[in-house]
Design a protein around this motif. Sequence first.
Motif, PDB file in Angstrom:
ATOM      1  N   ASP A  37       0.980  -1.185  -0.017  1.00  0.00           N
ATOM      2  CA  ASP A  37      -0.047  -0.048  -0.136  1.00  0.00           C
ATOM      3  C   ASP A  37       0.965   1.311  -0.040  1.00  0.00           C
ATOM      4  N   THR A  38       1.339   1.609  -1.083  1.00  0.00           N
ATOM      5  CA  THR A  38       2.263   2.594  -1.392  1.00  0.00           C
ATOM      6  C   THR A  38       1.823   3.867  -0.957  1.00  0.00           C
ATOM      7  N   SER A  39       0.637   4.170  -0.345  1.00  0.00           N
ATOM      8  CA  SER A  39       0.201   5.567   0.146  1.00  0.00           C
ATOM      9  C   SER A  39       0.655   5.899   1.577  1.00  0.00           C
ATOM     10  N   VAL A  40       1.134   4.833   2.182  1.00  0.00           N
ATOM     11  CA  VAL A  40       1.715   4.936   3.668  1.00  0.00           C
ATOM     12  C   VAL A  40       3.199   4.683   3.667  1.00  0.00           C
ATOM     13  N   TYR A  41       3.612   5.446   4.752  1.00  0.00           N
ATOM     14  CA  TYR A  41       5.217   5.198   5.146  1.00  0.00           C
ATOM     15  C   TYR A  41       5.349   3.885   5.712  1.00  0.00           C
ATOM     16  N   HIS A  42       6.456   3.281   5.589  1.00  0.00           N
ATOM     17  CA  HIS A  42       7.153   2.045   6.314  1.00  0.00           C
ATOM     18  C   HIS A  42       8.553   2.658   6.596  1.00  0.00           C
ATOM     19  N   PHE A  98      20.413  -2.345   3.527  1.00  0.00           N
ATOM     20  CA  PHE A  98      19.714  -1.099   3.142  1.00  0.00           C
ATOM     21  C   PHE A  98      20.597  -0.158   2.493  1.00  0.00           C
ATOM     22  N   GLU A  99      21.831  -0.583   2.091  1.00  0.00           N
ATOM     23  CA  GLU A  99      22.796   0.422   1.292  1.00  0.00           C
ATOM     24  C   GLU A  99      22.715   0.193  -0.078  1.00  0.00           C
ATOM     25  N   GLY A 100      21.899  -0.503  -0.652  1.00  0.00           N
ATOM     26  CA  GLY A 100      21.905  -0.599  -1.965  1.00  0.00           C
ATOM     27  C   GLY A 100      21.442   0.786  -2.984  1.00  0.00           C
ATOM     28  N   ASP A 101      20.547   1.434  -2.144  1.00  0.00           N
ATOM     29  CA  ASP A 101      20.200   2.698  -2.567  1.00  0.00           C
ATOM     30  C   ASP A 101      20.303   3.950  -2.105  1.00  0.00           C
ATOM     31  N   GLU A 102      20.974   3.955  -1.327  1.00  0.00           N
ATOM     32  CA  GLU A 102      21.433   4.901  -0.442  1.00  0.00           C
ATOM     33  C   GLU A 102      22.956   4.921   0.507  1.00  0.00           C
ATOM     34  N   PRO A 103      23.890   5.810   0.526  1.00  0.00           N
ATOM     35  CA  PRO A 103      25.033   5.585   1.066  1.00  0.00           C
ATOM     36  C   PRO A 103      25.031   5.557   2.706  1.00  0.00           C
ATOM     37  N   PHE A 104      25.598   4.972   3.349  1.00  0.00           N
ATOM     38  CA  PHE A 104      25.754   4.703   4.853  1.00  0.00           C
ATOM     39  C   PHE A 104      25.754   5.980   5.452  1.00  0.00           C
ATOM     40  N   GLU A 105      26.295   7.035   5.006  1.00  0.00           N
ATOM     41  CA  GLU A 105      26.209   8.311   5.830  1.00  0.00           C
ATOM     42  C   GLU A 105      24.703   9.084   5.940  1.00  0.00           C
ATOM     43  N   THR A 106      24.260   8.425   4.830  1.00  0.00           N
ATOM     44  CA  THR A 106      22.800   9.222   4.844  1.00  0.00           C
ATOM     45  C   THR A 106      21.561   8.404   4.701  1.00  0.00           C
ATOM     46  N   LEU A 107      21.563   7.263   5.171  1.00  0.00           N
ATOM     47  CA  LEU A 107      20.374   6.265   5.243  1.00  0.00           C
ATOM     48  C   LEU A 107      19.288   7.148   6.004  1.00  0.00           C
ATOM     49  N   GLY A 108      18.164   6.715   5.437  1.00  0.00           N
ATOM     50  CA  GLY A 108      16.921   7.390   6.239  1.00  0.00           C
ATOM     51  C   GLY A 108      16.687   8.616   5.848  1.00  0.00           C
ATOM     52  N   GLU A 109      17.389   9.448   5.317  1.00  0.00           N
ATOM     53  CA  GLU A 109      17.265  10.663   4.938  1.00  0.00           C
ATOM     54  C   GLU A 109      16.165  11.224   3.854  1.00  0.00           C
ATOM     55  N   SER A 110      16.140  10.511   2.912  1.00  0.00           N
ATOM     56  CA  SER A 110      15.496  10.527   1.734  1.00  0.00           C
ATOM     57  C   SER A 110      14.250   9.477   1.521  1.00  0.00           C
ATOM     58  N   ALA A 167      13.293   6.307   0.006  1.00  0.00           N
ATOM     59  CA  ALA A 167      13.837   5.520  -0.811  1.00  0.00           C
ATOM     60  C   ALA A 167      12.526   4.463  -1.454  1.00  0.00           C
ATOM     61  N   LEU A 168      12.841   4.125  -2.556  1.00  0.00           N
ATOM     62  CA  LEU A 168      11.956   3.172  -3.367  1.00  0.00           C
ATOM     63  C   LEU A 168      12.451   2.089  -4.054  1.00  0.00           C
ATOM     64  N   PRO A 169      12.140   1.025  -3.965  1.00  0.00           N
ATOM     65  CA  PRO A 169      12.724  -0.084  -4.769  1.00  0.00           C
ATOM     66  C   PRO A 169      12.531   0.348  -6.253  1.00  0.00           C
ATOM     67  N   PRO A 170      13.544  -0.289  -6.884  1.00  0.00           N
ATOM     68  CA  PRO A 170      13.599   0.074  -8.585  1.00  0.00           C
ATOM     69  C   PRO A 170      12.035  -0.298  -9.271  1.00  0.00           C
TER      70      PRO A 170
END
Length: 323
Positions: free
Chosen positions: A43-48, A286-298, A300-303
């Motif tokens: 349900d992509t209308s809500v955060y995880h 969790f580092e496939g789409d974000e660098p370690f330093e900024t995890l969780g800041e933006s 993120a969506l799977p491809p």
Amino acid sequence: MQVKPLKGQHHVSALTANAKSNYEFYTKVLGLRLVKKTVNQDDTSVYHLFYADERGNPGTDLTFFEIPNAGRTYYGTNSISGTSLRVPSDKSLSYWEKRFKEFDVEHDEISHESGRATLHFRDAEGQRLILVSDEQNSGVAGGKPWKKSPIPAEYAIYGLGPIHLTVSQTNHTTTILTDVLGFKEKRRYTSTNAEVIVYETGEGGTGGEVHLETRSDLPKERPGRGSVHHVAFRVENEEELMKWVQKLKQLRIPNSGFVERYYFKSLYFREPNGILFELATDGPGFEGDEPFETLGESLALPPYLEDKRESIEARLKPLDTKE
């Protein structure tokens, strides 16, 4: 089908009605790191939201689906009734007791449960949480606290501890835990209300235990905000997960089959009392789409959801998670 023993807890996923308040509590008060801000893939209308140690090592993740209109939880049986969080020592609990008083967090007194010092507490939505001391513990290794956490490392939460299940029919759940999932009975103890059976898997210890309590005097739980949606257990890799898919098929246990979650691969099924179990791989992480330093800041969506980013973001309430 021959499968390897499950390695312990992978993650626990719960429900919140307010992502912003949830983020403030679990990062600012509990000191966990938000390692991934994404959406519920069903349900992509809500955060995880995924909170964990410094990089979301398996066995450290406490995640939340935001359901803005979720009603209150009516506690009861056939539920995941407690989520434990590991801390290094008995002394850590004294630190947390003081911190909970400072931040007006509802909590009980420090007690001992199954030979370990524990501290039961609730978040603002009534999520049932337990700090458990690892001072006398051995077994599944914990994670590594984030260096930027507001909590000193010697007191910091660094993994998931025992998962507490409350059921109306013991035998059915026991059969799934032992005969299907390979857990072994370790010991028994008496809680305030009933006898609790401790099962363990993998290397055991706090990171590999399920505590099962039977209550015939309670109604079935009606979940809402502050309830737990499911618990996931660790599988080494995708090859091993596919063996589990085949095993459940051979046993004729209804299940989801293989599910791609991008950050890990999954398999879901319900035990006979209706509690949702997940088996999840340790990687990719969790580092496939974000660098370690900024995890969780933006966000993120799977491809496979990236082409829908504009419409997904348009439905989400902005949530600032940059440090």
